[in-house]
Design a protein around this motif. Structure first.
Motif, PDB file in Angstrom:
ATOM      1  N   THR A 106      38.181  56.651  26.400  1.00 39.15           N
ATOM      2  CA  THR A 106      37.882  56.846  24.986  1.00 39.15           C
ATOM      3  C   THR A 106      38.768  57.971  24.467  1.00 39.15           C
ATOM      4  N   PRO A 107      38.891  58.112  23.147  1.00 42.39           N
ATOM      5  CA  PRO A 107      39.705  59.212  22.620  1.00 42.39           C
ATOM      6  C   PRO A 107      39.238  60.578  23.101  1.00 42.39           C
ATOM      7  N   LYS A 108      37.945  60.713  23.394  1.00 39.57           N
ATOM      8  CA  LYS A 108      37.410  61.998  23.820  1.00 39.57           C
ATOM      9  C   LYS A 108      37.476  62.164  25.340  1.00 39.57           C
ATOM     10  N   VAL A 109      37.215  61.095  26.085  1.00 41.46           N
ATOM     11  CA  VAL A 109      37.215  61.142  27.549  1.00 41.46           C
ATOM     12  C   VAL A 109      38.249  60.150  28.055  1.00 41.46           C
ATOM     13  N   ARG A 110      39.321  60.658  28.643  1.00 43.36           N
ATOM     14  CA  ARG A 110      40.459  59.813  29.020  1.00 43.36           C
ATOM     15  C   ARG A 110      40.351  59.235  30.417  1.00 43.36           C
ATOM     16  N   GLU A 111      39.199  59.426  31.082  1.00 43.08           N
ATOM     17  CA  GLU A 111      39.032  58.826  32.397  1.00 43.08           C
ATOM     18  C   GLU A 111      38.779  57.321  32.249  1.00 43.08           C
ATOM     19  N   ALA A 112      39.281  56.545  33.230  1.00 45.96           N
ATOM     20  CA  ALA A 112      39.112  55.093  33.201  1.00 45.96           C
ATOM     21  C   ALA A 112      39.187  54.550  34.621  1.00 45.96           C
ATOM     22  N   THR A 113      38.754  53.304  34.783  1.00 46.65           N
ATOM     23  CA  THR A 113      38.952  52.623  36.058  1.00 46.65           C
ATOM     24  C   THR A 113      40.427  52.257  36.159  1.00 46.65           C
ATOM     25  N   CYS A 114      41.094  52.806  37.158  1.00 48.89           N
ATOM     26  CA  CYS A 114      42.546  52.644  37.305  1.00 48.89           C
ATOM     27  C   CYS A 114      42.928  51.665  38.401  1.00 48.89           C
ATOM     28  N   GLY A 115      41.928  51.101  39.066  1.00 53.02           N
ATOM     29  CA  GLY A 115      42.195  50.139  40.115  1.00 53.02           C
ATOM     30  C   GLY A 115      40.910  49.776  40.828  1.00 53.02           C
ATOM     31  N   ALA A 116      40.985  48.785  41.692  1.00 55.23           N
ATOM     32  CA  ALA A 116      39.803  48.361  42.438  1.00 55.23           C
ATOM     33  C   ALA A 116      40.234  47.599  43.682  1.00 55.23           C
ATOM     34  N   VAL A 117      39.325  47.566  44.659  1.00 52.22           N
ATOM     35  CA  VAL A 117      39.606  46.929  45.948  1.00 52.22           C
ATOM     36  C   VAL A 117      38.364  46.169  46.403  1.00 52.22           C
ATOM     37  N   ILE A 118      38.565  45.000  47.003  1.00 55.22           N
ATOM     38  CA  ILE A 118      37.520  44.238  47.674  1.00 55.22           C
ATOM     39  C   ILE A 118      38.062  43.886  49.058  1.00 55.22           C
ATOM     40  N   ALA A 119      37.219  43.916  50.090  1.00 52.30           N
ATOM     41  CA  ALA A 119      37.705  43.667  51.444  1.00 52.30           C
ATOM     42  C   ALA A 119      36.751  42.796  52.234  1.00 52.30           C
ATOM     43  N   ASP A 120      37.335  41.892  53.012  1.00 51.83           N
ATOM     44  CA  ASP A 120      36.607  41.066  53.987  1.00 51.83           C
ATOM     45  C   ASP A 120      37.229  41.366  55.349  1.00 51.83           C
ATOM     46  N   PRO A 121      36.663  42.327  56.087  1.00 53.64           N
ATOM     47  CA  PRO A 121      37.273  42.709  57.366  1.00 53.64           C
ATOM     48  C   PRO A 121      37.345  41.581  58.380  1.00 53.64           C
ATOM     49  N   ALA A 122      36.360  40.671  58.381  1.00 51.76           N
ATOM     50  CA  ALA A 122      36.381  39.573  59.351  1.00 51.76           C
ATOM     51  C   ALA A 122      37.596  38.681  59.143  1.00 51.76           C
ATOM     52  N   LYS A 123      38.032  38.543  57.899  1.00 54.62           N
ATOM     53  CA  LYS A 123      39.205  37.726  57.586  1.00 54.62           C
ATOM     54  C   LYS A 123      40.478  38.552  57.505  1.00 54.62           C
ATOM     55  N   ARG A 124      40.363  39.852  57.780  1.00 51.60           N
ATOM     56  CA  ARG A 124      41.511  40.772  57.731  1.00 51.60           C
ATOM     57  C   ARG A 124      42.226  40.669  56.386  1.00 51.60           C
ATOM     58  N   THR A 125      41.444  40.579  55.303  1.00 56.37           N
ATOM     59  CA  THR A 125      42.026  40.419  53.979  1.00 56.37           C
ATOM     60  C   THR A 125      41.437  41.439  53.019  1.00 56.37           C
ATOM     61  N   LEU A 126      42.325  42.072  52.280  1.00 55.58           N
ATOM     62  CA  LEU A 126      41.951  43.053  51.262  1.00 55.58           C
ATOM     63  C   LEU A 126      42.555  42.588  49.944  1.00 55.58           C
ATOM     64  N   TRP A 127      41.722  42.572  48.894  1.00 56.69           N
ATOM     65  CA  TRP A 127      42.184  42.225  47.559  1.00 56.69           C
ATOM     66  C   TRP A 127      42.242  43.506  46.730  1.00 56.69           C
ATOM     67  N   ALA A 128      43.277  43.651  45.934  1.00 55.32           N
ATOM     68  CA  ALA A 128      43.418  44.876  45.139  1.00 55.32           C
ATOM     69  C   ALA A 128      44.029  44.561  43.785  1.00 55.32           C
ATOM     70  N   LEU A 129      43.802  45.449  42.844  1.00 55.02           N
ATOM     71  CA  LEU A 129      44.453  45.373  41.544  1.00 55.02           C
ATOM     72  C   LEU A 129      44.699  46.784  41.033  1.00 55.02           C
ATOM     73  N   ARG A 130      45.611  46.882  40.081  1.00 58.91           N
ATOM     74  CA  ARG A 130      45.940  48.154  39.440  1.00 58.91           C
ATOM     75  C   ARG A 130      45.586  48.050  37.969  1.00 58.91           C
ATOM     76  N   GLY A 131      44.849  49.045  37.464  1.00 58.89           N
ATOM     77  CA  GLY A 131      44.431  49.020  36.078  1.00 58.89           C
ATOM     78  C   GLY A 131      42.971  48.621  35.955  1.00 58.89           C
ATOM     79  N   LEU A 132      42.563  48.215  34.776  1.00 61.17           N
ATOM     80  CA  LEU A 132      41.179  47.823  34.534  1.00 61.17           C
ATOM     81  C   LEU A 132      40.887  46.474  35.179  1.00 61.17           C
ATOM     82  N   PRO A 133      39.856  46.377  36.015  1.00 62.20           N
ATOM     83  CA  PRO A 133      39.507  45.078  36.604  1.00 62.20           C
ATOM     84  C   PRO A 133      39.234  44.010  35.549  1.00 62.20           C
ATOM     85  N   SER A 134      38.739  44.416  34.381  1.00 61.01           N
ATOM     86  CA  SER A 134      38.445  43.465  33.315  1.00 61.01           C
ATOM     87  C   SER A 134      39.711  42.848  32.716  1.00 61.01           C
ATOM     88  N   GLU A 135      40.866  43.472  32.979  1.00 60.89           N
ATOM     89  CA  GLU A 135      42.121  42.989  32.395  1.00 60.89           C
ATOM     90  C   GLU A 135      43.128  42.507  33.431  1.00 60.89           C
TER      91      GLU A 135
END
Length: 364
Positions: free
Chosen positions: A325-354
């Protein structure tokens, strides 16, 4: 925003040098910025000269060397390639822990609350019995100042002395969230403490965990290590065993993953760790509590989870996917999901919604 991983291979020194050369300008910028922040009353309750800040960071180096000399060589080579002293690189990668270290100093007589910018991340472990295919899953958001998104990188690590790994991180940081070829997976939430000390910083702990082949040794990287500052660590292995660890410099609280999901945000949940938790601003505490309650409610709304349901939780606009927001500049800058049994990690940079998650497979 596509995440193209940087390939780091060979000896620890070779990996560190490649990282430092690749992101030299950004790492130098972070070093100057974060050293100034560590010397500010806003962050640590009093004003400090640059030399005093770097001296405190340098006092942490012996603990890193004792935990993992090879990984310390990687840090030293990264610092050299970036044109920095290793103490400056520790400030880059271990900033939030070093806030705790600097704050807990005999010369500091002010009891200042942690700044709002210390709020980072909503994370969860989901047991196999709550998942569609029986594999336990991990997910988390990474919240920072909105400008941090452009500095997110993925590491495709192939060290010659440790398991291969993939890690979500920021330029100049050895690793923040990741998985290795054995399925050992680790993520984090930031906490704030009054018992900081010269010790090991959290990025280093994450990478030490990714050098292990079993979850018991991974857990010991936290519980048997003198820590510089407070973080919450979430770990999961390929067999579905998991732990949530509220790790303060002077104590820790372990919650094993059992038959219900475990959720954590940015405040301590146990009496022992609350005793050494730094005071939080009311708005920060409310944010952490709201995200915790919202994640639990969303997990309970679905009887069987998979990658898509966890991705939807990270995109939740009510509390979890944080918009600046204009007052609070913190935001979700990335996210990760992992399935260790499948040795797979999913990631994104930026807002997960976008943004869309991209898969990173250790088998590849």
């Amino acid at each position: 925003m596509t995440l193209t991983p940087i390939a780091l291979t060979g000896s620890p020194a070779a990996m560190g040098a490649a990282h430092g050369r690749r992101y030299r300008d950004a790492i130098q910028h972070f070093a100057g910025e974060r050293t100034r922040m560590l010397g500010s009353a806003y962050w640590v309750g009093r004003e400090l000269e640059r030399e005093a800040v770097l001296d405190m960071a340098a006092q942490c180096l012996p603990a890193h060397e004792r935990l993992d000399p090879a990984l310390t060589d990687e840090l030293r080579a990264m610092a050299d390639a970036a044109g920095l002293d290793i103490a400056e690189l520790l400030v880059v990668s271990g900033f939030t822990d070093l806030v705790d270290t600097v704050y807990n100093n005999p010369a500091n007589t002010l009891a200042a609350p942690a700044p709002r910018a210390a709020d980072q991340c909503t994370a969860m472990l989901v047991p196999g019995q709550c998942c569609t295919d029986g594999n336990a899953l991990f997910a988390q958001t990474w919240d920072m100042h909105e400008s941090a998104a452009e500095h997110v990188v993925m590491i495709d690590g192939r060290p010659d002395d440790a398991p291969a790994f993939t890690a979500f991180t920021s330029m100049g940081c050895p690793g923040m969230i990741g998985m290795n070829e054995h399925g050992i997976t680790v993520g984090i939430n930031n906490l704030v403490a009054v018992d900081g000390q010269p010790g090991v910083t959290w990025n280093f702990v994450v990478r030490a965990i990714l050098r292990q082949s079993n979850i018991e040794d991974a857990l010991a990287c936290i519980t048997a290590t003198p820590l510089a500052g407070a973080h919450n660590y979430l770990m999961l292995d390929a067999n579905g065993r998991g732990f949530n660890v509220e790790a303060m410099p002077s104590r820790h609280a372990i919650t094993p993953l059992e038959d219900r999901p475990v959720v954590h945000t940015n405040h301590c949940l146990t009496e022992a760790t609350q005793a050494v938790e730094r005071q939080r601003l009311p708005g920060s505490q409310a944010s952490s509590e709201k995200r915790l309650a919202r994640a639990k409610a969303l997990l309970d709304d679905t009887s069987s989870h998979d990658i898509d349901t966890l991705a939807a939780i990270t995109r939740d606009p009510e509390a979890i996917c944080v918009q600046a927001t204009p007052k609070v500049r913190e935001a979700t800058c990335g996210a990760v999901i992992a399935d260790p049994a499948k040795r797979t990690l999913w990631a994104l940079r930026g807002l997960p919604s976008e943004q869309q998650y991209e898969p990173f497979r250790l088998a590849d």
